[in-house]
Design an enzyme around this catalytic site. Structure first.
Site, PDB file in Angstrom:
ATOM      1  N   LYS A   1      55.331  45.749  25.216  1.00 52.50           N
ATOM      2  CA  LYS A   1      54.341  45.925  24.143  1.00 52.50           C
ATOM      3  C   LYS A   1      53.067  46.651  24.585  1.00 52.50           C
ATOM      4  O   LYS A   1      52.384  47.254  23.770  1.00 52.50           O
ATOM      5  CB  LYS A   1      53.971  44.574  23.541  1.00 52.50           C
ATOM      6  CG  LYS A   1      53.219  43.662  24.480  1.00 52.50           C
ATOM      7  CD  LYS A   1      52.767  42.405  23.786  1.00 52.50           C
ATOM      8  CE  LYS A   1      52.207  41.450  24.813  1.00 52.50           C
ATOM      9  NZ  LYS A   1      51.831  40.183  24.284  1.00 52.50           N
TER      10      LYS A   1
ATOM     11  N   ASP B   1      57.016  35.274  35.873  1.00 49.78           N
ATOM     12  CA  ASP B   1      56.072  34.220  35.481  1.00 49.78           C
ATOM     13  C   ASP B   1      56.554  33.373  34.307  1.00 49.78           C
ATOM     14  O   ASP B   1      56.160  32.211  34.176  1.00 49.78           O
ATOM     15  CB  ASP B   1      54.712  34.831  35.107  1.00 49.78           C
ATOM     16  CG  ASP B   1      53.970  35.389  36.309  1.00 49.78           C
ATOM     17  OD1 ASP B   1      54.571  35.446  37.399  1.00 49.78           O
ATOM     18  OD2 ASP B   1      52.800  35.772  36.154  1.00 49.78           O
TER      19      ASP B   1
ATOM     20  N   GLY C   1      36.922  28.454  39.144  1.00 58.95           N
ATOM     21  CA  GLY C   1      38.239  28.368  39.772  1.00 58.95           C
ATOM     22  C   GLY C   1      38.268  29.066  41.117  1.00 58.95           C
ATOM     23  O   GLY C   1      38.126  30.284  41.196  1.00 58.95           O
TER      24      GLY C   1
ATOM     25  N   HIS D   1      53.300  46.383  71.309  1.00 55.27           N
ATOM     26  CA  HIS D   1      52.013  46.050  71.901  1.00 55.27           C
ATOM     27  C   HIS D   1      51.155  47.291  71.991  1.00 55.27           C
ATOM     28  O   HIS D   1      51.654  48.345  72.383  1.00 55.27           O
ATOM     29  CB  HIS D   1      52.233  45.475  73.305  1.00 55.27           C
ATOM     30  CG  HIS D   1      50.943  45.205  74.027  1.00 55.27           C
ATOM     31  ND1 HIS D   1      50.191  44.074  73.776  1.00 55.27           N
ATOM     32  CD2 HIS D   1      50.273  45.933  74.950  1.00 55.27           C
ATOM     33  CE1 HIS D   1      49.108  44.119  74.549  1.00 55.27           C
ATOM     34  NE2 HIS D   1      49.134  45.219  75.263  1.00 55.27           N
TER      35      HIS D   1
ATOM     36  N   GLY E   1      54.788  48.059  33.936  1.00 50.20           N
ATOM     37  CA  GLY E   1      54.117  47.574  35.147  1.00 50.20           C
ATOM     38  C   GLY E   1      53.493  46.209  34.930  1.00 50.20           C
ATOM     39  O   GLY E   1      53.177  45.505  35.894  1.00 50.20           O
TER      40      GLY E   1
ATOM     41  N   GLU F   1      34.675  25.036  41.847  1.00 44.22           N
ATOM     42  CA  GLU F   1      36.071  24.608  42.028  1.00 44.22           C
ATOM     43  C   GLU F   1      36.153  23.084  41.892  1.00 44.22           C
ATOM     44  O   GLU F   1      35.383  22.355  42.495  1.00 44.22           O
ATOM     45  CB  GLU F   1      36.579  25.084  43.398  1.00 44.22           C
ATOM     46  CG  GLU F   1      37.884  24.477  43.876  1.00 44.22           C
ATOM     47  CD  GLU F   1      39.061  24.668  42.907  1.00 44.22           C
ATOM     48  OE1 GLU F   1      39.334  25.804  42.519  1.00 44.22           O
ATOM     49  OE2 GLU F   1      39.692  23.650  42.549  1.00 44.22           O
TER      50      GLU F   1
ATOM     51  N   GLY G   1      44.025  29.455  36.460  1.00 44.18           N
ATOM     52  CA  GLY G   1      45.482  29.383  36.385  1.00 44.18           C
ATOM     53  C   GLY G   1      46.033  30.216  35.249  1.00 44.18           C
ATOM     54  O   GLY G   1      45.287  30.710  34.393  1.00 44.18           O
TER      55      GLY G   1
HETATM   56  P1  NAI Z   1      45.150  29.330  40.694  1.00 44.44           P
HETATM   57  O1  NAI Z   1      46.097  28.315  40.213  1.00 44.44           O
HETATM   58  O2  NAI Z   1      45.421  30.087  41.932  1.00 44.44           O
HETATM   59  O3  NAI Z   1      43.690  28.666  40.874  1.00 44.44           O
HETATM   60  C1  NAI Z   1      43.013  28.009  39.828  1.00 44.44           C
HETATM   61  C2  NAI Z   1      41.935  27.103  40.412  1.00 44.44           C
HETATM   62  O4  NAI Z   1      41.086  26.657  39.358  1.00 44.44           O
HETATM   63  C3  NAI Z   1      42.500  25.860  41.080  1.00 44.44           C
HETATM   64  O5  NAI Z   1      41.986  25.775  42.385  1.00 44.44           O
HETATM   65  C4  NAI Z   1      41.996  24.721  40.192  1.00 44.44           C
HETATM   66  O6  NAI Z   1      41.725  23.545  40.896  1.00 44.44           O
HETATM   67  C5  NAI Z   1      40.728  25.306  39.592  1.00 44.44           C
HETATM   68  N1  NAI Z   1      40.304  24.709  38.311  1.00 44.44           N
HETATM   69  C6  NAI Z   1      41.082  24.381  37.254  1.00 44.44           C
HETATM   70  N2  NAI Z   1      40.314  23.885  36.242  1.00 44.44           N
HETATM   71  C7  NAI Z   1      39.031  23.906  36.662  1.00 44.44           C
HETATM   72  C8  NAI Z   1      37.776  23.544  36.066  1.00 44.44           C
HETATM   73  N3  NAI Z   1      37.687  23.058  34.825  1.00 44.44           N
HETATM   74  N4  NAI Z   1      36.631  23.676  36.793  1.00 44.44           N
HETATM   75  C9  NAI Z   1      36.715  24.195  38.058  1.00 44.44           C
HETATM   76  N5  NAI Z   1      37.865  24.561  38.665  1.00 44.44           N
HETATM   77  C10 NAI Z   1      39.016  24.437  37.972  1.00 44.44           C
HETATM   78  O7  NAI Z   1      44.966  30.318  39.448  1.00 44.44           O
HETATM   79  P2  NAI Z   1      44.391  31.810  39.337  1.00 44.44           P
HETATM   80  O8  NAI Z   1      43.446  32.109  40.422  1.00 44.44           O
HETATM   81  O9  NAI Z   1      43.910  31.923  37.938  1.00 44.44           O
HETATM   82  O10 NAI Z   1      45.670  32.713  39.547  1.00 44.44           O
HETATM   83  C11 NAI Z   1      46.727  32.676  38.583  1.00 44.44           C
HETATM   84  C12 NAI Z   1      48.054  33.117  39.152  1.00 44.44           C
HETATM   85  O11 NAI Z   1      48.025  34.477  39.535  1.00 44.44           O
HETATM   86  C13 NAI Z   1      48.459  32.297  40.350  1.00 44.44           C
HETATM   87  O12 NAI Z   1      49.704  31.725  40.072  1.00 44.44           O
HETATM   88  C14 NAI Z   1      48.583  33.287  41.460  1.00 44.44           C
HETATM   89  O13 NAI Z   1      49.716  33.036  42.253  1.00 44.44           O
HETATM   90  C15 NAI Z   1      48.694  34.643  40.767  1.00 44.44           C
HETATM   91  N6  NAI Z   1      47.986  35.663  41.560  1.00 44.44           N
HETATM   92  C16 NAI Z   1      48.470  35.997  42.802  1.00 44.44           C
HETATM   93  C17 NAI Z   1      47.814  36.890  43.587  1.00 44.44           C
HETATM   94  C18 NAI Z   1      48.328  37.194  44.957  1.00 44.44           C
HETATM   95  O14 NAI Z   1      49.461  36.883  45.245  1.00 44.44           O
HETATM   96  N7  NAI Z   1      47.542  37.786  45.849  1.00 44.44           N
HETATM   97  C19 NAI Z   1      46.582  37.567  43.138  1.00 44.44           C
HETATM   98  C20 NAI Z   1      46.142  37.093  41.867  1.00 44.44           C
HETATM   99  C21 NAI Z   1      46.834  36.198  41.112  1.00 44.44           C
END
Ligand code: NAI
Length: 454
Positions: free
Chosen positions: A34, A308, A182, A441, A38, A205, A268
């Site tokens: 949509k 996802d 977060g 190395h 990518g 956090e 999240g």
């Molecule tokens: P996340 O699940 O990594 O982190 C969310 C954080 O927010 C948690 O630490 C949680 O405790 C906190 N939180 C939740 N409610 C809260 C509140 N009311 N007040 C304060 N803190 C709160 O989610 P994020 O960073 O949004 O990433 C989403 C997805 O995207 C993840 O599943 C991740 O794997 C993926 N992603 C992966 C990347 C990579 O592999 N490098 C890069 C960016 C995203």
């Protein structure tokens, strides 16, 4: 009605790779997307954030280059140019995906797809006023950011005061300050970029640690490094309300607030399954995500869910592999999905890379493990090239099977090294065999070998 062997809903990493592999396997494929080929990864996630982070690192290197004998004066950053370069990178990759689809004869439909259900023609999806049917249907519709019912948050998103990864990656001017809700993957990567280029950043956090399930010592060192850079962390703090120019939070029972010009909400993501007619398929779902088996098949034979949307591990490279497993099942090839050796990287500065068990998760599974650790400073190349910042590699070894079950690293280059450890875990290589491997190395990956002999 257009008929295909395989109908793919969603053109992100899971969807476009499924389409490519199915076409390579001789199937007639239609892919419905949509927004842009990518998906989140290429357009508003993994790739654009890496472009920003690289500019941030270059800026930081240029400012700190005197220690390396390179004198650069009046170093400045042009954020609008950083964003423009990011857009160029995204455009190149997105058109690359389009070209790959065309080269494999995949019929791409750029329209919002709505699942009508299963008919005698197969699984039917309506998109752009047309109906498309497939003998098999691969759901690859991705995820969306969670926006919880915190008072003021939705209004903040609507007014533009609160951004998600999508809006912040396109922001052309720099705010006076940034409050990140977060301290997970997205929050840490973007806090890293904005703080590197001089924006004061506060991260709120809920947990007592950053980077969620990341190994404790790694997450503690990252926190220390970030604090050195001036990022303000409010740990064990829960956001209670979002005002017009501030964020309210609760800390040890006390109500506090922090002023903000821009707020990034990244607490999240959830599987995207709403308003796409998924109920017309009757697939079994849990907590809004489509449940799949080891072949990525849903409870309805012929319907698969990759990436996802199945809510398992929300990483683009997991989606890639799930796509291949689903297509192999369709093609009648023997294959199944394994989740025990999926690397995870957080492209902060320093980088974090890990795969497999931590000491805690291994013990919870009843494994007998020991851990060994080596400092990054044992690597000659690391010392020669990295002036600031500690780092280490920690290995988790199953003492009964005598093989590696986990690897957790922090420091430059770790994102490029982690696949080696994933390979050792996936293939259950005995420690003695790993010790016989010759590492180039001087490289930073030698730290894995150093840890083994530690
Ligand atoms: P996340 O699940 O990594 O982190 C969310 C954080 O927010 C948690 O630490 C949680 O405790 C906190 N939180 C939740 N409610 C809260 C509140 N009311 N007040 C304060 N803190 C709160 O989610 P994020 O960073 O949004 O990433 C989403 C997805 O995207 C993840 O599943 C991740 O794997 C993926 N992603 C992966 C990347 C990579 O592999 N490098 C890069 C960016 C995203």
């Amino acid at each position: 009605m257009t008929k295909s062997d395989v109908l793919v809903l969603g053109g992100g990493p899971g969807g476009y790779l499924a389409a490519e592999r199915a076409a390579q396997g001789g199937k007639k494929v239609t892919l419905i997307e949509k927004r842009a080929l990518g998906g989140t990864c290429l357009n508003e996630g993994c790739v654009p954030s890496k472009a920003l982070l690289n500019s941030g690192k270059l800026y930081e290197h240029a400012k700190d280059s005197a220690a390396f004998g390179v004198i650069a004066e009046h170093v400045t950053i042009d954020h609008a140019k950083v964003v423009a370069r990011k857009d160029k990178v995204v455009k190149t990759l997105v058109s690359g995906v389009g070209a790959t689809m065309a080269a494999h004869g995949v019929h791409v439909v750029m329209a919002d797809g709505f699942i009508k259900g299963q008919t005698t023609d197969g699984f039917v999806v309506e998109a752009g006023g047309e109906e498309y049917a497939g003998d098999k249907l691969i759901l690859a519709c991705g995820s969306v950011p969670v926006v919880p019912p915190i008072p003021g948050l939705r209004e903040g998103v609507e007014s533009g005061f609160v951004m998600t990864n999508r809006e912040i990656l396109d922001m052309k001017t720099l705010p006076k300050n940034l409050v990140v809700i977060g301290g997970g993957v997205i929050g840490l990567e973007l806090a890293s970029y904005f703080s590197m280029i001089g924006v004061p950043v506060t991260v709120i956090e809920m947990l007592d640690k950053i980077a969620g399930p990341t190994e404790r010592e790694v997450s503690a060192l990252l926190l220390k490094e970030y604090k050195k850079r001036g990022i303000d962390f409010k740990l064990s703090c829960k956001v209670t309300e979002v005002g017009k120019d501030c964020v309210m939070y609760e800390e040890a029972g006390e109500n506090k607030k922090v002023e903000a010009e821009v707020v990034l909400c990244c607490i999240g993501r959830r599987a995207f399954t709403q308003n796409i007619g998924i109920e017309n398929l009757n697939v079994y779902m849990e907590r809004g995500a489509v449940v799949t088996d080891e072949h990525m098949q849903t409870s309805v034979a012929g319907v698969y869910a990759v990436g996802d949307v199945n809510g398992k591990i929300m990483l683009a490279h997991t989606a890639y592999r799930e796509a291949e497993v689903a297509v192999n099942h369709i093609l009648g090839k023997k294959d199944f999905m394994r989740y025990n050796a999926i690397p995870s990287v957080i492209y902060t500065n320093p980088e974090i890379a890990s795969v497999g068990e931590t000491e805690e998760s291994a013990k919870a599974k009843g494994l007998e493990v020991r851990s060994v650790k080596a400092s990054m400073k044992m690597s000659g190349r690391y010392l020669a090239e990295v002036e600031k910042g500690d780092g280490f590699c920690k290995l988790i070894i199953d003492t009964q099977k005598n093989c590696l079950v986990g690897c957790h690293m922090i420091g430059s280059y770790t994102s490029e090294m982690i696949y080696g450890a994933a390979l050792m875990i996936e293939k259950q290589m005995p420690i003695e065999q790993i010790k016989e491997l010759v590492f180039p190395h001087p490289t930073v990956c030698e730290v894995i070998r150093e840890a083994l002999f530690a």
